[in-house]
Design a protein around this motif. Sequence first.
Motif, PDB file in Angstrom:
ATOM      1  N   VAL A   1       0.898  -1.107  -0.005  1.00 38.62           N
ATOM      2  CA  VAL A   1       0.060   0.127   0.035  1.00 38.62           C
ATOM      3  C   VAL A   1       0.755   1.218  -0.004  1.00 38.62           C
ATOM      4  CG1 VAL A   1      -1.501   1.180   1.377  1.00 38.62           C
ATOM      5  CG2 VAL A   1      -1.855  -1.016   1.086  1.00 38.62           C
ATOM      6  N   GLY A   2       1.901   1.247   0.827  1.00 38.55           N
ATOM      7  CA  GLY A   2       2.688   2.500   0.799  1.00 38.55           C
ATOM      8  C   GLY A   2       3.359   2.652  -0.219  1.00 38.55           C
ATOM      9  N   LEU A   3       4.099   1.672  -0.920  1.00 33.21           N
ATOM     10  CA  LEU A   3       4.668   1.816  -2.269  1.00 33.21           C
ATOM     11  C   LEU A   3       3.747   2.477  -3.333  1.00 33.21           C
ATOM     12  CD1 LEU A   3       7.206  -0.674  -2.144  1.00 33.21           C
ATOM     13  CD2 LEU A   3       7.617   1.584  -1.732  1.00 33.21           C
ATOM     14  N   ALA A   4       2.563   1.695  -3.430  1.00 33.44           N
ATOM     15  CA  ALA A   4       1.556   1.977  -4.452  1.00 33.44           C
ATOM     16  C   ALA A   4       0.980   3.238  -4.299  1.00 33.44           C
ATOM     17  CB  ALA A   4       0.447   0.909  -4.461  1.00 33.44           C
ATOM     18  N   LEU A   5       1.098   3.919  -3.277  1.00 37.85           N
ATOM     19  CA  LEU A   5       0.491   5.529  -3.122  1.00 37.85           C
ATOM     20  C   LEU A   5       1.366   6.514  -3.807  1.00 37.85           C
ATOM     21  CD1 LEU A   5       0.060   5.651   0.756  1.00 37.85           C
ATOM     22  CD2 LEU A   5      -1.704   5.740  -0.817  1.00 37.85           C
ATOM     23  N   LEU A   6       2.736   5.933  -4.418  1.00 37.31           N
ATOM     24  CA  LEU A   6       3.595   6.524  -5.446  1.00 37.31           C
ATOM     25  C   LEU A   6       3.734   8.018  -4.958  1.00 37.31           C
ATOM     26  CD1 LEU A   6       1.606   5.268  -8.622  1.00 37.31           C
ATOM     27  CD2 LEU A   6       3.800   4.448  -7.608  1.00 37.31           C
ATOM     28  N   THR A   7       4.063   8.211  -3.756  1.00 36.49           N
ATOM     29  CA  THR A   7       4.556   9.602  -3.358  1.00 36.49           C
ATOM     30  C   THR A   7       5.844   9.051  -2.624  1.00 36.49           C
ATOM     31  OG1 THR A   7       3.458   9.480  -1.077  1.00 36.49           O
ATOM     32  CG2 THR A   7       2.304  10.749  -3.013  1.00 36.49           C
ATOM     33  N   PRO A   8       6.642  10.143  -2.459  1.00 36.95           N
ATOM     34  CA  PRO A   8       7.983  10.171  -1.873  1.00 36.95           C
ATOM     35  C   PRO A   8       7.721  10.018  -0.529  1.00 36.95           C
ATOM     36  CG  PRO A   8       7.968  12.233  -3.513  1.00 36.95           C
ATOM     37  CD  PRO A   8       6.630  11.507  -3.425  1.00 36.95           C
ATOM     38  N   GLU A   9       6.983  10.734   0.213  1.00 44.88           N
ATOM     39  CA  GLU A   9       6.566  10.367   1.698  1.00 44.88           C
ATOM     40  C   GLU A   9       6.086   8.998   1.775  1.00 44.88           C
ATOM     41  OE1 GLU A   9       3.461  12.767   3.218  1.00 44.88           O
ATOM     42  OE2 GLU A   9       4.122  12.795   5.238  1.00 44.88           O
ATOM     43  N   ALA A  10       5.171   8.544   1.249  1.00 48.57           N
ATOM     44  CA  ALA A  10       4.612   7.069   1.522  1.00 48.57           C
ATOM     45  C   ALA A  10       6.104   6.276   1.319  1.00 48.57           C
ATOM     46  CB  ALA A  10       3.616   6.769   0.655  1.00 48.57           C
ATOM     47  N   THR A  11       6.811   6.408   0.203  1.00 50.82           N
ATOM     48  CA  THR A  11       7.784   5.640  -0.034  1.00 50.82           C
ATOM     49  C   THR A  11       8.736   5.624   1.189  1.00 50.82           C
ATOM     50  OG1 THR A  11       7.764   6.031  -2.231  1.00 50.82           O
ATOM     51  CG2 THR A  11       9.693   4.926  -1.720  1.00 50.82           C
ATOM     52  N   ALA A  12       9.227   6.879   1.572  1.00 50.55           N
ATOM     53  CA  ALA A  12      10.105   7.128   2.698  1.00 50.55           C
ATOM     54  C   ALA A  12       9.621   6.328   4.012  1.00 50.55           C
ATOM     55  CB  ALA A  12      10.127   8.638   3.100  1.00 50.55           C
TER      56      ALA A  12
END
Lengths: 114, 604, 251, 95
Positions: free
Chosen positions: B327-338
């Motif tokens: 879910v975090g990676l699929a949000l596709l934002t730098p913040e969620a990825t971090a």
Amino acid sequence: MTLLFFLAAGWIFLAGVYGMVTSRNIIRTVGCLAVAQSSTYVLLLAVGFRRGGTSPYFTDTSTRTPVVDPVVQALALTDVVVGATVTALLLALALQLRKRHGTVDPDALTGLRG
Amino acid sequence: MSTADLLPLAIAIPLIGAAFSALVGSRLPRVATDLLVTVWAAAGVADLVVLWLRTGDGRAVSWLGGWRLRHGESVGIVLVNDRIGIGLALLTAVLVLAVIAYSWRYFDEPPAEHAGTFPALILLFDAGMCGFALTGDLFNAFVFFELMGAVAYALTGFRIEDPRPLQGALTFGVINSLAAYGSLLGIGLLYARTGELGFAQISQKLTGHRADALLLTAFVLVLTGPLVKGAVAPFHFWLPDAHAVAPTPVCMLLSGVMVELGVYGAARIYWIVFSGPHGIPQHVFHDTFVAAGVLTALVGAVMCWKQRNLKRMLAFSTVSHVGMFLVGLALLTPEATAGTALYVAGHAGAKAALFGVTGALLDRFGSVDEHSLYGRGRELPVGGVLFVLGGLALAGLPPFGTALGKAVAEHAAQSHSPWLLAVFVLASAATGAAVLRAALRVFAGAGRRPLDRHEVPETTGGGEEPEIRGPSRRVPLPMLAVPALLLAGSLAVGLLPAVSTQLAQAARLFTDRVGYVAAVYGHSHAAGMPPAADWTAEGIALGLTSVALAVAFACAALWAAPRGGGAHRVVAPLRRLHSGHMGDYVGWLIVGVAVLLVAVRAQL
Amino acid sequence: MSRRLRLALFWAAAVVFAVAFTAACTGLPDFGTLSHPYGSRAIAAAFHQRTANTISSVNFDQRAFDTLGEESILFAAVLGGLVLLRRARDERLAGVRRGRVLPSTRMFGSLLLPITLVTGVYIVAHGQLSPGGGFQGGVILATGLHLAYIAADYGVLKAIRPLAVLDAADAVGAGAFAVLGLVGLAVGAAYLQNVLPLGTFGQLSSGGLVPVINAAVGVEVGSGVVVLLAGFLDQAVEIVSPTGKDNGAGR
Amino acid sequence: MNGSYATSEYLIAVCVLLVTVTATVAALTPEPVRQALVLAMLGTALTLLFTVLQAPDVALSQLGVGAAVTPLLIMLTVRRVRRSSTQQRDRERQR
């Protein structure tokens, strides 16, 4: 007509999967995995074929006859090795499983559920 | 030695170590072999630490064999990465070192003439995972995917006297290999279209085509392998079967980092190869994989809660967490990825520690069954403390790294779809609660003695053979010291601000396709601002909420009156789906591929 | 899941897969297309490296890192085979009865034996200039050797097969590949860079590092396959399980 | 020239057909020993296909691996399994 060469790869993959889904014998499942894998060779080499091309070996540097794509052949070669080694490992597991469980039928392997 | 050279060395060092260990292992005393392997593993860690430091806020690029770009084209393989990939490789290397220390009395089993085999396999596993994390080439990724797979199958089936590990390993091998061949079909399709194999090169060539059926099919097929490795529902069935039965040190690696690498691979390949113009639009990836992640997180959480086999419980908790990572990676934002990167790092420490303590229980009592271990763990108080801490970390207790990562990811999710918060809180609470419930039962004898009910199929975890045998019945020191250190590591991820700021900067690079391609092609490219990845009051509150929920769930399970009814009718069929049947799992694999094909097509 | 449900699910998914794959194939370049950008570059690079067999150039030079991974998989499989096919605590070795070979196995062996042996020798002799190389030669020789013994007698094979040496040779071959890559780093070039003298095109010594790596792979594959097969053969012929264990849920 | 292209393409088509049919049969064969034999045929058919696709390197590997090693391993595995079953039957007879 030539589209069929590519479609053959998809057919072989599905045939392998079908065999795995219906298998009543884990050794057969591994065999069907090998079948499914052969689809990748067919696709790779069909993709790299060049009409009128010869195999990519040269006897001297002056002649530059058209040859088929050597890269897919290198990939297929790697693929063959990978497939064989994985098959060997899985067969080793199947062999021991048969010894320990007394069965090769997936329906009777009920040790891991829920 | 230049920074670029450190990239291939991260793979070459463990490979050479493996060959060395296999060669001299039988000729040296056990202590010498262990020492030697520890040195090799430490060298791998050192290489990656230097690489991490030198890479800084940029990317390290290494053209193997010196086949650099000429006129914008190369015939070679490129290793290229930012601190996300390097960090994962570093995490792998650190866990490998921990596992080698943990298992110093394990694996006396293979015949004496092959004494170095187990450490050699662990080092090969290390090399496979590092290679997969660092590569920038699709076919090379397939090769390393298969390397880590092949080693993992062998290690999972290590205990050949027991049929369950063999079955788990065989299922693992069959499903993962089939998925890898699916990926290879996809790679073949992409090669036919673009004539390239590097992530960046394919990406560049794809911009010249419109998004058609070929792109769609190749996208789904290529991602099948990583998604299966990442145990994303409905590709997750193999994971509990394999993780519940593998030797404990191997479980630490499988759950701690290998599964996460699958999700990482899927996200990396999407970002670089498919997210460009005329690729798969971001909203499609977002919607499809947020849904898949939520499904995975919930299925994992429910199944985790219902387990009594401790290892299987931890395995399902990994499924649930991997769902949250997706879910975090699929949000596709730098913040969620971090946030996800921090979460993965924190989770690896906590989960490996929990497996480590479970291994100590197994060693001591020959069982990993929550019910039959009831109260018996009292003689292992240190283990109990560690297990409870691990459970709290899984639930997301600040200041563990899991809590920080989850909070950052939650913050990113909130602005998008607030209901995702509930998923994060519930899934982490449920997995933490299951661990706490087990900890209280096993180590404190809390609640009523659990009754055995046989309404649904289940895997108990009794009748396991101890993994090490020796005259001494005391738990060896490393089996508790290593979990303690791993928990400390998870704590450090949350407490050291440097880790979070550096991963936040790396996350900005991870989500920057143009910058990645520019780095491969040797152009310069200015990156944007890094996202904030810090503790917030809101994040701490959410973390505490999960923990409170987890404690409440655990207490309810222990002391509240048991109720049958509604929940059972939903859960029993779900449990029945986890049938342990290889044919079923292959069926789910192809169904998953079909569902993805339909889902992505419908949104294009 | 019941068998019927499983099949129904499979057919539904297979139809979707078939449609998607067919649609994908219509987007492929025509079969036999003349445009192979990577392939053309690889051929030019092979000429530059004076390697007559372009595939060897791709495998052991341009994309040598793939082959390093591939050989590591083989190495892992050999080690995994040693682990998985070891004699368990409760098993013992049985005396091998002479000549107890399944007729079908014997026929299979004797049929393939001459073909494989001749092919193996041919390939090893022709090295890296023409089709073939360490992998192909290694596999075919190792198999050929075994087919001979299967068709004849297992005791003879055990007496001749130096497994300890082959074990070591396998590890040395696998390690040598990774170490050879360091040569490039040692002289200030890249990992696995072909820094040896390239020689004259078409000569046995041409190609620089290619024939050296090829040889390492040959050693690894030849010995690895023998060791792997030995594990299976021991299981098939020699190792006896304790009474009762094989019973299980047997059917 | 065009004629020879067409000939080679017919040859390829025949080989692809052969591979597809043997692969399908191999996947449908329930009994492992027979499947091993069909797999050996599949390996040989693939070798032929690779040869006509101008890939002798791959063809050689496939000949060694697909036509010999893999079927051989399956045969050995089955043989071990059979031996277990024979022992089992012997024991049962003794009882």
